[in-house]
Design an enzyme around this catalytic site. Structure first.
Site, mmCIF file in Angstrom:
data_model
loop_
_atom_site.group_PDB
_atom_site.id
_atom_site.type_symbol
_atom_site.label_atom_id
_atom_site.label_comp_id
_atom_site.label_asym_id
_atom_site.label_seq_id
_atom_site.Cartn_x
_atom_site.Cartn_y
_atom_site.Cartn_z
ATOM 1 C CG ASP A 189 -1.818 -1.126 1.392
ATOM 2 O OD1 ASP A 189 -1.351 -2.208 1.768
ATOM 3 O OD2 ASP A 189 -3.022 -0.954 1.127
ATOM 4 C CG HIS B 30 -0.316 -7.951 -3.896
ATOM 5 N ND1 HIS B 30 -0.506 -9.094 -4.642
ATOM 6 C CD2 HIS B 30 0.471 -8.328 -2.850
ATOM 7 C CE1 HIS B 30 0.123 -10.107 -4.083
ATOM 8 N NE2 HIS B 30 0.739 -9.679 -2.997
HETATM 9 O O1 RIB Z 1 -3.550 -9.992 -1.029
HETATM 10 C C1 RIB Z 1 -2.764 -8.841 -1.145
HETATM 11 C C2 RIB Z 1 -3.463 -7.653 -0.553
HETATM 12 O O2 RIB Z 1 -3.656 -7.849 0.856
HETATM 13 C C3 RIB Z 1 -2.642 -6.360 -0.663
HETATM 14 O O3 RIB Z 1 -3.510 -5.262 -0.734
HETATM 15 C C4 RIB Z 1 -1.881 -6.339 0.628
HETATM 16 O O4 RIB Z 1 -1.475 -5.021 0.999
HETATM 17 C C5 RIB Z 1 -2.919 -6.858 1.583
HETATM 18 O O5 RIB Z 1 -3.772 -5.772 1.946
HETATM 19 CA CA CA Z 2 -3.270 -3.505 0.954
#
Ligand code: RIB
Ligand code: CA
Length: 306
Positions: free
Chosen positions: A14, A239
């Site tokens: 994030d 991600h």
């Molecule tokens: O599965 C990955 C997600 O879950 C990402 O957003 C990581 O930061 C967690 O929040």
């Molecule tokens: Ca996240």
């Protein structure tokens, strides 16, 4: 310039996504809201402000949200992200106070002040978003769009679970909230593990060395975050930066329009995001492919610039 309000659970990825946004002229972050997920909500709220202050963006409001999923106890991921949720980086504690309202109130206020103009980005569990939609049923239609990191749709060999063998962490954390959001009527772009677990879209030790060549506060923070992931997990999964990248260059990811079922409850299939061949579920855009090398090139170019 896309106006963005962002619900997040920082968390290393994030934080990398927020850094990318702050270094990208295509988006303007109007506000940040925080949810429990990778870390308890007090920690995700501090971490959002720590990152914003590091990049001289401490004026962006941060409002704290849900401390627990709507129907389940919190299961954090500090074992993955480090004891402080940010890879044990050296950022000081935040100086900026929290915005004096709950996350769902700030989300609603920013969207209602600019109907049709604001894109909601969600990179944590969907607890805050679902609550905002329940308090303000008109909200989904007033969004310019909803980009979320979540789900695993079996669209590629990587589209399997990471919290269970079948479910992705954000959706698994609060499947009831995800079910509400996925059927809210918002124009949803779901970026799932099918593309974010593609090795071609992950930072490795060579990328880390590239980041270390720059001596700006941005590059120094990014290097600490990436180094923690590379050292502990072999690579740095992107991600949440991939979800944001959808707003920077729409050609980086391919999407298909599908009906998606979110499995609620606490069974073996909790949090499963299943594509349906028919039915009444809302159609959502699901990421089916990514140009990993071009995404990483964009990320590094933004992080490494002065
Ligand atoms: O599965 C990955 C997600 O879950 C990402 O957003 C990581 O930061 C967690 O929040
Ligand atoms: Ca996240």
């Amino acid at each position: 310039m896309r106006k963005v309000v962002w619900d997040m659970d920082p968390g290393v990825d994030d934080a990398l996504a927020l850094i990318l946004a702050l270094k990208s002229p295509e988006v303007q972050v109007l506000g940040v809201t925080t949810v429990a997920g990778n870390a308890p909500v007090e920690m995700t709220s501090a971490n959002a402000r720590r990152v914003l202050e590091c990049l001289d963006a401490g004026s962006i409001p941060v409002a704290m949200g849900a401390a627990n999923p709507s129907n389940h106890p919190l299961e954090d991921a500090l074992s993955y992200h480090g004891p402080d949720g940010l890879g044990n980086c050296s950022l000081p504690s935040p100086l900026t106070p929290l915005y004096p309202a709950k996350a769902w109130d700030l989300l609603a206020r920013l969207v209602l002040d600019a109907p049709g103009e604001v894109t909601l980005v969600a990179t944590g569990s969907l607890t805050n978003v679902a609550y905002a939609f329940e308090l303000h049923p008109e909200l989904p239609e007033l969004l310019a769009g909803l980009v979320l990191m979540g789900g695993a749709y079996s669209l590629t060999p990587y589209g399997k679970g990471n919290q269970t063998p079948f479910a992705e962490f954000n959706i698994w954390q609060d499947p009831e909230a995800a079910h509400i959001v996925f059927n809210s009527g918002a124009d949803i772009f779901a970026v799932g593990l099918d593309v974010t677990m593609d090795p071609a879209a992950c930072l490795n030790s060579q990328h880390l060395e590239q980041i270390k060549t720059r001596h700006t506060p941005t590059a120094h923070l990014a290097a600490q975050l990436v180094e923690y992931e590379v050292k502990c997990h072999g690579c740095c999964r992107m991600h949440d930066p991939l979800a944001l990248a959808t707003l920077l260059d729409a050609s980086l990811l391919d999407f298909i329009l599908e009906r998606v079922e979110v499995v609620k409850g606490n069974g073996w299939d909790r949090g499963v995001t299943r594509i349906l061949s028919s039915g009444s579920s809302q159609l959502i855009h699901v990421a089916s492919a990514v140009d990993g090398p071009r995404f990483l090139k964009l990320f590094l170019s933004r992080i490494l610039e002065e």
